[in-house]
Design an enzyme around this catalytic site. Structure first.
Site, PDB file in Angstrom:
ATOM      1  N   GLY A  69      -1.266  -3.574 -10.007  1.00 34.39           N
ATOM      2  CA  GLY A  69       0.287  -3.169 -10.614  1.00 34.39           C
ATOM      3  C   GLY A  69       0.858  -4.379 -11.664  1.00 34.39           C
ATOM      4  N   THR A  70       0.106  -5.627 -11.514  1.00 36.51           N
ATOM      5  CA  THR A  70       0.239  -6.893 -12.430  1.00 36.51           C
ATOM      6  C   THR A  70      -0.406  -6.375 -13.899  1.00 36.51           C
ATOM      7  OG1 THR A  70       0.827  -8.453 -10.831  1.00 36.51           O
ATOM      8  CG2 THR A  70       0.108  -9.108 -12.943  1.00 36.51           C
ATOM      9  N   ASN A 151      11.876  -4.550  -6.633  1.00 38.18           N
ATOM     10  CA  ASN A 151      10.944  -4.845  -5.419  1.00 38.18           C
ATOM     11  C   ASN A 151      11.810  -5.824  -4.337  1.00 38.18           C
ATOM     12  OD1 ASN A 151      10.928  -6.958  -7.224  1.00 38.18           O
ATOM     13  ND2 ASN A 151       9.228  -7.941  -6.339  1.00 38.18           N
ATOM     14  N   GLN A 179       6.783   0.011  -6.818  1.00 43.95           N
ATOM     15  CA  GLN A 179       7.556   0.081  -5.553  1.00 43.95           C
ATOM     16  C   GLN A 179       8.010   1.414  -5.205  1.00 43.95           C
ATOM     17  OE1 GLN A 179       7.844  -2.193  -3.238  1.00 43.95           O
ATOM     18  NE2 GLN A 179       7.103  -3.911  -4.621  1.00 43.95           N
ATOM     19  N   HIS A 199      -2.333  -0.949  -3.352  1.00 46.54           N
ATOM     20  CA  HIS A 199      -1.940  -1.644  -1.808  1.00 46.54           C
ATOM     21  C   HIS A 199      -0.739  -1.562  -1.453  1.00 46.54           C
ATOM     22  CE1 HIS A 199       0.172  -5.575  -3.217  1.00 46.54           C
ATOM     23  NE2 HIS A 199      -0.097  -5.144  -4.154  1.00 46.54           N
ATOM     24  N   THR A 235     -16.476  -2.199 -16.038  1.00 50.37           N
ATOM     25  CA  THR A 235     -16.873  -1.234 -14.955  1.00 50.37           C
ATOM     26  C   THR A 235     -15.821  -0.768 -14.118  1.00 50.37           C
ATOM     27  OG1 THR A 235     -19.136  -2.006 -15.259  1.00 50.37           O
ATOM     28  CG2 THR A 235     -18.826  -0.396 -13.359  1.00 50.37           C
ATOM     29  N   CYS A 323       5.441 -12.560  -5.222  1.00 57.00           N
ATOM     30  CA  CYS A 323       4.607 -13.347  -6.232  1.00 57.00           C
ATOM     31  C   CYS A 323       5.354 -14.396  -6.673  1.00 57.00           C
ATOM     32  CB  CYS A 323       4.801 -12.483  -7.340  1.00 57.00           C
ATOM     33  SG  CYS A 323       3.787 -10.808  -7.361  1.00 57.00           S
TER      34      CYS A 323
END
Length: 378
Positions: A69-70, A151, A179, A199, A235, A323
């Site tokens: 997500g970041t 979040n 979220q 995740h 890749t 975070c």
């Protein structure tokens, strides 16, 4: 141990692990290779892309796989803003309660690319008013980047109303749905770009996606092999992409029933905590919130001390965004909502997962929270 920090991360679902297994073993080719092994991997990647696009209400070609997500948020904010510099658009709009990946991307653009940034204010519940967003837009606005659901406090924005504002102004809207994916319908947002992360959904860490509509110019941040149609070199993580698509599809299939079930548990838990702890205050919007999120402040305590007491009693939760863990600063989200810094530092967030809990779980959990708060109260 009862894990109540699913907003930080969730375990990999068994179905996801099984779907990924072939692409970690026998189907191991590089999807850019022009031979049988590579073509098999490329086919799996294309299938995963199409499945994700269907849930997001986008086209398969809009989906760009990222490392999470970041990265997806960085690519959206920086990539759209940098591409807009050629049209002399040097302004972007965020809100002060966004994830650090959005706020720090905006700060990077301000410092190194002479882009001005407007943070549209939120109300005490963490909501953005469409009128306030409209007032923040300018003729040179390149992109608006906002979270669908916060979040920390779980407040859900009326993105459909906000996207109507940006569409009328001809400004691309990026929505951070990290979220909300799996809990809310993403197909009706009206966004031009959407970020998700595996995740949070039951896929592994290290895989995410950004879907960007084809009409929106995007400057790549990674250069090299030209993968992902030149928008994100490197890749591709084929197994991760398959896992993300599988987790997202499973969550979407369960979404309506599970949101109601988990929402009922969360509501009972919130009601019990507020009834039994006089110092407790719910943060965020009590109505428009994620069904699995309950966030409180406990005046007269330390949030970190409450967390330690909870863990002693077998409950794992958090004080907000993973975070920002370890920071001595009060939550920027709570401060932006008008909560005093000393009160913001007493916050504790509980985020439920997709596993069914016993009927008496909300009351038992509330009792343990009461014990933990009392143990650290002056």
């Amino acid at each position: 141990m009862l894990y109540l920090d699913h907003a930080a991360t969730s375990p990999v679902r068994p179905e996801v692990l099984e779907a990924m297994r072939p692409y970690l073993t026998e189907v191991f080719g590089n999807p850019s290779s022009h031979h049988t092994a590579g073509e098999a991997a490329a086919s799996a990647l294309d299938d995963a892309r199409a499945r994700i696009a269907a849930v997001l209400g986008m086209r398969a070609g809009d989906v760009i796989f990222t490392a999470g997500g970041t990265e997806a948020n960085n690519l959206a904010v920086k990539g759209i803003a940098l591409a807009a510099l050629a049209r002399d658009r040097r302004h972007l709009v965020v809100s002060p309660i966004e994830h650090e990946s959005i706020l720090e991307s905006a700060e990077y653009l301000r410092r190194f690319h002479d882009v001005s940034v407007t943070a549209v204010a939120v109300d005490p519940l963490g909501r953005i008013a469409p009128d306030a967003l409209a007032a923040a837009l300018r003729d040179d606005t390149a992109v608006v980047s906002l979270g669908h659901a916060n979040n920390e406090i779980g407040t859900v924005q009326d993105v459909a109303a906000l996207s109507a504002v940006t569409r009328a102004a001809g400004v691309p809207l990026h929505v951070d749905a990290v979220q909300s994916a799996g809990w809310l319908d993403l197909r009706t947002l009206g966004a031009d770009a959407i970020s998700i992360a595996g995740h949070k959904l039951g896929a592994p860490k290290g895989i995410g996606a950004l879907a960007v509509r084809g009409r929106v110019p995007l400057e790549p941040l990674l250069h090299g092999g030209g993968q992902e149609r030149g928008r994100r070199s490197g890749t591709e993580n084929v197994a991760g992409a398959v896992g993300l698509a599988t987790a997202l599809q499973l969550a979407e299939a369960e979404r309506t029933a599970l949101s109601a079930q988990v929402g009922a548990v969360t509501h009972r838990f919130i009601t019990a905590v507020l009834a039994r702890i006089p110092s407790a205050a719910l943060t965020g919007d009590p109505q428009h919130r994620l069904p699995a999120t309950a966030s409180f402040t406990f005046a007269g305590t330390s949030g970190e001390a409450v967390l330690l007491e909870l863990e002693r009693r077998g409950i794992v939760s958090s004080s907000g965004s993973a975070c920002a863990a370890g920071s001595d600063e009060p939550s920027h989200v709570l401060v932006a909502c008008g909560i005093a810094p000393q009160i913001a530092q007493t916050s504790v967030r509980f985020t439920f997962g997709r596993t069914a809990l016993p009927d008496d779980a909300p009351d038992r959990l509330a009792a343990l929270v009461v014990d933990s708060v009392q143990a650290v109260s002056g």
